[in-house]
Design an enzyme around this catalytic site. Structure first.
Site, PDB file in Angstrom:
ATOM      1  N   CYS A  14      41.221  40.371  33.887  1.00 53.75           N
ATOM      2  CA  CYS A  14      39.780  40.119  33.898  1.00 53.75           C
ATOM      3  C   CYS A  14      39.080  40.929  34.989  1.00 53.75           C
ATOM      4  O   CYS A  14      39.713  41.453  35.895  1.00 53.75           O
ATOM      5  CB  CYS A  14      39.497  38.638  34.116  1.00 53.75           C
ATOM      6  SG  CYS A  14      39.846  37.603  32.674  1.00 53.75           S
ATOM      7  N   HIS A  69      34.208  37.155  35.314  1.00 57.49           N
ATOM      8  CA  HIS A  69      34.100  35.781  35.800  1.00 57.49           C
ATOM      9  C   HIS A  69      34.284  35.730  37.307  1.00 57.49           C
ATOM     10  O   HIS A  69      34.865  36.633  37.921  1.00 57.49           O
ATOM     11  CB  HIS A  69      35.092  34.849  35.094  1.00 57.49           C
ATOM     12  CG  HIS A  69      36.528  35.022  35.481  1.00 57.49           C
ATOM     13  ND1 HIS A  69      37.087  34.426  36.592  1.00 57.49           N
ATOM     14  CD2 HIS A  69      37.541  35.709  34.884  1.00 57.49           C
ATOM     15  CE1 HIS A  69      38.372  34.739  36.669  1.00 57.49           C
ATOM     16  NE2 HIS A  69      38.678  35.516  35.645  1.00 57.49           N
TER      17      HIS A  69
END
Length: 285
Positions: free
Chosen positions: A255, A240
């Site tokens: 992430c 992301h």
């Protein structure tokens, strides 16, 4: 008495059990530019951490694009010691040994001794000036080394054969070099691009995964902050974008953080059920 109970009672959830984040390599470094009204590289976007609630977004929701990042978000701002980043202080040539001194010396074909010299500084400054890295003080910091690794990987990011070559698309995540790309067979379809993986205590999981959910305008349920162009592949871990610098030495909460433009273009390359392969280890984790 109630206060005492709140203190000693355990809090449910993986985030609470993990404890406070450990500092990353070079965590004592700061962006080497004077303070100003807009410093988007100071802003961070925390990760989801916990698995999301999967659902099928409506056509209207999918049509809405996440907001653009500030113009200077992707600026190559080197992280330097606080003493060299004090407002108004001009450092023509850093005398300090950087955290990536040996790697940078080797890349520039200098004497590899891990000690800053006048010759080292001049060569590093020349590279920083050419690549638009600020400040170009000759300090061997994380942004300078990241740029060198990206340039080395441009033609053939999988030269070492660490990412499996398959007949289908594979999103390759190299934690050691902090690079990611997509390949099909031996052909690179996208990237490589710089990324930011998990910090100490929140290392990005390694192994083989699949993209199991894509959510363009996802928000972290833990921090109530945006995670644009999220593509989840392992629990709460996803590709992301962040509205800040991916070069932050501390790292993410697990992430694979990308620049907004990169996350946006990756969104159109990878599909649900595409394979993801993660290997290596981020420095300091």
């Amino acid at each position: 008495m109630l206060l005492a109970l709140l203190v000693v009672m355990p809090v449910e959830g993986a985030a609470a059990e993990a404890g406070p984040p450990a500092p990353g390599p070079g965590s004592e470094l700061v962006p080497g530019v004077p303070p100003g009204p807009h410093q988007p590289w100071h802003v961070d976007t925390p990760d989801q951490m916990l698995p999301p609630r999967v659902y099928t977004p409506s056509a209207q929701e999918d049509a809405a694009e996440p907001r653009d990042a500030p113009a200077e978000t992707d600026a190559l701002i080197e992280y330097v010691p606080l003493s060299e980043a004090v407002a108004g202080k001009s450092v023509m040539c850093s005398k300090l040994t950087g955290p990536y001194q040996r790697q940078v010396e080797r890349w520039l074909k200098l004497k590899v001794d891990g000690k800053q010299s006048a010759r080292d500084c001049a060569a590093i400054r020349a590279f920083q000036t050419k690549e638009g890295i600020k400040p170009n003080s000759g300090f061997a910091g994380p942004v300078t080394w990241a740029r060198m690794q990206l340039l080395s990987a441009k033609k053939n990011p999988n030269a070492a054969g660490k990412c499996p070559v398959r007949s289908y698309r594979v999103a390759c995540v190299d934690l050691t070099r902090q690079l990611t790309w997509v390949q099909k067979g031996k052909k690179v379809l996208w990237g490589p691009v710089p990324m930011r993986s998990g910090r100490a205590g929140y290392r990005t999981r390694t192994g083989s995964f699949k993209v199991y959910w894509k959510h363009k305008s996802h928000w972290s349920t833990l921090y109530n902050t945006p995670m644009p162009y999220s593509q989840f592949f392992s629990g709460g871990e996803a590709f992301h974008a962040i509205y800040g610098s991916i070069y932050d030495p501390n790292g993410s909460y697990g992430c694979v953080n990308l620049r907004l433009a990169d996350a946006r273009s990756l969104w159109n390359v990878t599909k649900t059920n595409d394979h993801v392969y993660v290997w290596g280890r981020r420095a300091g984790t």
